[in-house]
Design a protein around this motif. Structure first.
Motif, short mmCIF file in Angstrom:
data_model
loop_
_atom_site.label_atom_id
_atom_site.label_comp_id
_atom_site.label_asym_id
_atom_site.label_seq_id
_atom_site.Cartn_x
_atom_site.Cartn_y
_atom_site.Cartn_z
N ARG A 71 -9.96 -0.14 -1.28
CA ARG A 71 -8.69 -0.79 -1.66
C ARG A 71 -7.51 0.13 -1.37
NH1 ARG A 71 -11.77 -2.86 -5.76
NH2 ARG A 71 -11.20 -1.25 -7.25
N ALA A 131 -6.71 0.04 2.26
CA ALA A 131 -6.00 -1.20 2.61
C ALA A 131 -4.51 -1.07 2.30
CB ALA A 131 -6.61 -2.38 1.87
N VAL A 132 -4.19 -0.45 1.18
CA VAL A 132 -2.77 -0.23 0.82
C VAL A 132 -2.12 0.70 1.84
CG1 VAL A 132 -1.23 0.78 -0.91
CG2 VAL A 132 -3.13 -0.66 -1.64
N ARG A 168 -3.04 1.25 4.94
CA ARG A 168 -2.95 0.54 6.21
C ARG A 168 -1.72 -0.36 6.22
NH1 ARG A 168 -7.78 -1.16 5.98
NH2 ARG A 168 -8.72 0.64 6.95
N ASP A 169 -1.44 -1.03 5.11
CA ASP A 169 -0.28 -1.90 5.00
C ASP A 169 1.01 -1.09 5.06
OD1 ASP A 169 0.81 -4.57 4.60
OD2 ASP A 169 1.42 -3.83 2.62
N LEU A 170 1.04 0.07 4.37
CA LEU A 170 2.23 0.92 4.41
C LEU A 170 2.54 1.37 5.83
CD1 LEU A 170 1.81 3.25 1.29
CD2 LEU A 170 3.65 1.61 1.69
N ALA A 218 1.49 -0.01 8.64
CA ALA A 218 1.81 -1.14 9.49
C ALA A 218 3.28 -1.52 9.40
CB ALA A 218 0.94 -2.34 9.13
N HIS A 219 3.91 -1.25 8.26
CA HIS A 219 5.31 -1.61 8.06
C HIS A 219 6.26 -0.43 8.23
CE1 HIS A 219 3.13 -4.96 6.16
NE2 HIS A 219 4.09 -5.66 6.73
#
Length: 154
Positions: free
Chosen positions: A138, A141-142, A144-146, A148-149
């Protein structure tokens, strides 16, 4: 993911969390590099990764992104070129400059280095409890999102 209600974004708690994340990520990366079979020197691994992620780019851009001097970045690129992992081409925006890009051999070597590090670290991850493994997944995933943005190069 629910909204945070405990602190405003950018709070001292967020800054402390960010510092801890940076320190641990750097330690983890160094540990992975040391543990990998046939380890590529960290500076080459980092430079090749950046060229692969952000390239083609000028050596000056690589130096700025890596927060190193132009001569240091030039030496890194020359070493990567000697291995056949990057190549230079003319910069269409400026005939005096060149762009550095990863070659297929460079992408293959990067994949091998990452796989070797993964193999070396897998037993430690395998020793995690089921809950720890889920928590780590988890957290990734956080992250990866950070990433990606994040703004390009920053």
């Amino acid at each position: 993911m629910p909204e945070r209600t405990d602190a405003a974004p950018g709070s001292p708690a967020d800054e402390a969390l960010a510092v801890d994340l940076l320190v641990l990520a750097a330690r983890f990366t160094r540990w992975a590099g040391r543990a990998a079979d046939g380890a590529m020197p960290t500076a080459l691994w980092r430079a090749l990764s950046q060229v692969d992620e952000l390239g083609p780019l000028r050596v000056s851009a690589l130096a700025a992104l890596d927060r190193t001097s132009q001569p240091t970045a030039t030496a890194l690129v020359q070493r990567l070129e000697r291995h056949g992992w990057v190549e230079r081409s003319a910069d269409p925006a400026d005939a005096r400059a060149s762009l550095v890009a990863t070659t297929p051999a460079g992408r293959q070597r990067l994949a091998e280095q990452r796989a070797a590090a993964g193999r070396a670290l897998a037993p430690r991850l395998g020793a995690l409890s089921g809950q720890q493994h889920e928590d780590l997944a988890r957290g990734l995933a956080v992250l990866r999102d950070l990433v990606a943005h994040a703004p390009p190069g920053g």
